[in-house]
Motif scaffolding. Structure first.
Motif, PDB file in Angstrom:
ATOM      1  N   SER A   9      -8.762  71.558  44.110  1.00  0.00           N
ATOM      2  CA  SER A   9      -8.038  72.757  44.562  1.00  0.00           C
ATOM      3  C   SER A   9      -9.010  73.877  44.895  1.00  0.00           C
ATOM      4  CB  SER A   9      -7.075  73.253  43.485  1.00  0.00           C
ATOM      5  OG  SER A   9      -6.516  74.491  43.919  1.00  0.00           O
ATOM      6  N   LYS A  14      -6.455  81.630  40.318  1.00  0.00           N
ATOM      7  CA  LYS A  14      -4.980  81.540  40.233  1.00  0.00           C
ATOM      8  C   LYS A  14      -4.491  80.087  40.256  1.00  0.00           C
ATOM      9  CE  LYS A  14      -3.998  85.743  42.814  1.00  0.00           C
ATOM     10  NZ  LYS A  14      -3.846  86.078  44.232  1.00  0.00           N
ATOM     11  N   SER A  15      -5.401  79.176  40.486  1.00  0.00           N
ATOM     12  CA  SER A  15      -5.045  77.782  40.717  1.00  0.00           C
ATOM     13  C   SER A  15      -4.454  77.116  39.473  1.00  0.00           C
ATOM     14  CB  SER A  15      -6.318  77.064  41.160  1.00  0.00           C
ATOM     15  OG  SER A  15      -6.034  75.742  41.422  1.00  0.00           O
ATOM     16  N   THR A  17      -3.813  73.584  39.390  1.00  0.00           N
ATOM     17  CA  THR A  17      -4.286  72.191  39.239  1.00  0.00           C
ATOM     18  C   THR A  17      -5.367  72.054  38.162  1.00  0.00           C
ATOM     19  OG1 THR A  17      -3.798  71.942  41.593  1.00  0.00           O
ATOM     20  CG2 THR A  17      -5.072  70.183  40.561  1.00  0.00           C
ATOM     21  N   PRO A  84      -4.082  69.522  44.475  1.00  0.00           N
ATOM     22  CA  PRO A  84      -2.732  69.953  44.840  1.00  0.00           C
ATOM     23  C   PRO A  84      -2.264  69.133  46.039  1.00  0.00           C
ATOM     24  CG  PRO A  84      -4.366  71.597  45.537  1.00  0.00           C
ATOM     25  CD  PRO A  84      -5.123  70.496  44.851  1.00  0.00           C
ATOM     26  N   VAL A  85      -0.949  69.049  46.221  1.00  0.00           N
ATOM     27  CA  VAL A  85      -0.416  68.382  47.407  1.00  0.00           C
ATOM     28  C   VAL A  85      -0.546  69.342  48.587  1.00  0.00           C
ATOM     29  CG1 VAL A  85       1.636  67.390  48.496  1.00  0.00           C
ATOM     30  CG2 VAL A  85       1.262  67.067  46.029  1.00  0.00           C
ATOM     31  N   PHE A  87       0.310  69.192  52.536  1.00  0.00           N
ATOM     32  CA  PHE A  87       0.955  68.410  53.589  1.00  0.00           C
ATOM     33  C   PHE A  87       1.053  66.929  53.213  1.00  0.00           C
ATOM     34  CE2 PHE A  87      -0.365  72.255  55.766  1.00  0.00           C
ATOM     35  CZ  PHE A  87       0.823  72.612  56.381  1.00  0.00           C
ATOM     36  N   ARG A  88       1.617  66.699  52.028  1.00  0.00           N
ATOM     37  CA  ARG A  88       1.939  65.358  51.523  1.00  0.00           C
ATOM     38  C   ARG A  88       0.697  64.517  51.233  1.00  0.00           C
ATOM     39  NH1 ARG A  88       7.092  62.988  54.403  1.00  0.00           N
ATOM     40  NH2 ARG A  88       7.150  62.085  52.324  1.00  0.00           N
ATOM     41  N   THR A 120      -0.640  68.768  41.478  1.00  0.00           N
ATOM     42  CA  THR A 120       0.428  69.762  41.405  1.00  0.00           C
ATOM     43  C   THR A 120       1.005  69.909  42.805  1.00  0.00           C
ATOM     44  OG1 THR A 120      -0.924  71.710  41.889  1.00  0.00           O
ATOM     45  CG2 THR A 120      -0.734  71.076  39.566  1.00  0.00           C
ATOM     46  N   GLY A 122       4.247  72.167  45.311  1.00  0.00           N
ATOM     47  CA  GLY A 122       5.272  73.202  45.405  1.00  0.00           C
ATOM     48  C   GLY A 122       6.666  72.626  45.215  1.00  0.00           C
ATOM     49  N   PRO A 152       4.375  73.820  39.450  1.00  0.00           N
ATOM     50  CA  PRO A 152       4.178  75.079  38.730  1.00  0.00           C
ATOM     51  C   PRO A 152       5.291  76.106  38.931  1.00  0.00           C
ATOM     52  CG  PRO A 152       2.140  74.388  39.774  1.00  0.00           C
ATOM     53  CD  PRO A 152       3.208  73.469  40.278  1.00  0.00           C
TER      54      PRO A 152
HETATM   55  C1  FMN Z   1      -1.880  74.216  52.951  1.00  0.00           C
HETATM   56  C2  FMN Z   1      -0.878  73.893  51.889  1.00  0.00           C
HETATM   57  C3  FMN Z   1      -0.070  72.773  52.055  1.00  0.00           C
HETATM   58  C4  FMN Z   1       0.883  72.457  51.084  1.00  0.00           C
HETATM   59  N1  FMN Z   1       1.645  71.343  51.272  1.00  0.00           N
HETATM   60  C5  FMN Z   1       2.570  71.007  50.325  1.00  0.00           C
HETATM   61  C6  FMN Z   1       3.359  69.819  50.494  1.00  0.00           C
HETATM   62  O1  FMN Z   1       3.273  69.093  51.474  1.00  0.00           O
HETATM   63  N2  FMN Z   1       4.259  69.524  49.518  1.00  0.00           N
HETATM   64  C7  FMN Z   1       4.413  70.307  48.408  1.00  0.00           C
HETATM   65  O2  FMN Z   1       5.219  69.985  47.557  1.00  0.00           O
HETATM   66  N3  FMN Z   1       3.648  71.415  48.212  1.00  0.00           N
HETATM   67  C8  FMN Z   1       2.738  71.782  49.143  1.00  0.00           C
HETATM   68  N4  FMN Z   1       1.944  72.898  48.959  1.00  0.00           N
HETATM   69  C9  FMN Z   1       2.060  73.666  47.694  1.00  0.00           C
HETATM   70  C10 FMN Z   1       0.963  73.316  46.695  1.00  0.00           C
HETATM   71  O3  FMN Z   1       0.861  71.909  46.511  1.00  0.00           O
HETATM   72  C11 FMN Z   1       1.249  73.919  45.313  1.00  0.00           C
HETATM   73  O4  FMN Z   1       1.406  75.306  45.422  1.00  0.00           O
HETATM   74  C12 FMN Z   1       0.154  73.570  44.324  1.00  0.00           C
HETATM   75  O5  FMN Z   1       0.629  73.743  43.021  1.00  0.00           O
HETATM   76  C13 FMN Z   1      -1.083  74.437  44.517  1.00  0.00           C
HETATM   77  O6  FMN Z   1      -2.068  74.085  43.578  1.00  0.00           O
HETATM   78  P1  FMN Z   1      -3.155  75.151  43.105  1.00  0.00           P
HETATM   79  O7  FMN Z   1      -2.437  76.169  42.250  1.00  0.00           O
HETATM   80  O8  FMN Z   1      -4.146  74.376  42.303  1.00  0.00           O
HETATM   81  O9  FMN Z   1      -3.730  75.774  44.313  1.00  0.00           O
HETATM   82  C14 FMN Z   1       1.013  73.256  49.921  1.00  0.00           C
HETATM   83  C15 FMN Z   1       0.173  74.387  49.765  1.00  0.00           C
HETATM   84  C16 FMN Z   1      -0.746  74.712  50.738  1.00  0.00           C
HETATM   85  C17 FMN Z   1      -1.644  75.916  50.549  1.00  0.00           C
END
Ligand code: FMN
Length: 220
Positions: A9, A14-15, A17, A84-85, A87-88, A120, A122, A152
């Protein structure tokens, strides 16, 4: 025993993961392993350009932070891959590292080691990435002991999954100590070996290092 965690990540303090990776590693440490966490996004790792020099010479043409990290991965007993995920899929930074490890899949360099996957998202769809990372770890020849994912934005989910992650770290140490068998993964290992054995044999003249490795391992 050494376990290496790699956080993919880029989001910094703030992350979310890294919270899960840190919990996996603290569980592993409590069970007696040495642990180290690397933020792959802080490193300079260039894209693989598919030149094939690693297949022939076991070295990469790029001069960057890859070699040190690669040696740590190869030297460890356990590997935790986390992203983190996006775009899948996984983040570009972690994918760039994995692309640089083509020689490791050809030579099955993580054979006998163990790993686990962390993600992790969204949405509740973190399994898109934990499943992918698990397949990557198995592809390198290692066995996967499990995975943990969290959303989260769901209140309490990260805190609850930190406990699951800590137990996963303990399971990882136990699997390494007891050389735990995962017969269904060994079937995949056998298939992967079959595929790369024929590729390495076919390319004997150009993939000289890989051919020598396979001979040395007694796999040809
Ligand atoms: C560029 C980008 C693409 C993302 N794509 C997805 C996605 O395809 N599916 C999903 O569920 N969340 C998606 N998210 C949300 C992140 O996976 C989620 O906020 C994650 O917990 C972030 O981890 P971090 O706190 O370690 O940065 C995306 C976030 C970003 C910034």
């Amino acid at each position: 025993m050494k376990i290496l965690g790699i956080n993919g990540s880029p989001r910094g303090p703030k992350s979310q993961t890294p919270k899960l990776v840190e919990s996996v590693l603290s569980g592993a440490k409590a069970s007696g392993s040495e642990v180290e966490l690397i933020d792959v996004c802080r490193l300079k790792i260039n894209y693989c350009n598919a030149c094939g020099v690693c297949y022939a010479e076991a070295k990469c043409v790029h001069e960057d932070d890859f070699e040190d990290l690669y040696n740590k991965i190869l030297d460890g007993d356990g590997l935790v891959l986390a992203s983190p995920v996006y775009f899948r899929s996984i983040t570009a930074q972690l994918k760039t590292l994995i692309d640089r490890m083509a020689d490791a899949i050809h030579c099955q360099l993580l054979t006998g080691k163990y790993g686990c996957a962390v993600a992790t998202a969204g949405s509740p769809n973190y399994a898109e990435v934990t499943d992918y990372l698990s397949r990557i770890i198995i592809g390198f020849g290692a066995s996967v002991v499990g995975s943990v994912g969290a959303t989260p934005s769901i209140p309490g989910d990260i805190e609850a999954k930190k406990k699951v992650a800590s137990m996963l770290g303990q399971t990882l140490v136990d699997a390494i100590k007891t050389k735990r068998a995962y017969p269904e993964q060994d079937e995949i290992h056998n298939e992967t070996r079959k595929r790369f054995r024929s590729l390495v044999e076919m390319n004997e003249d150009i993939w000289t290092h890989e051919y020598e490795h396979w001979k040395k391992m007694g796999w040809l």
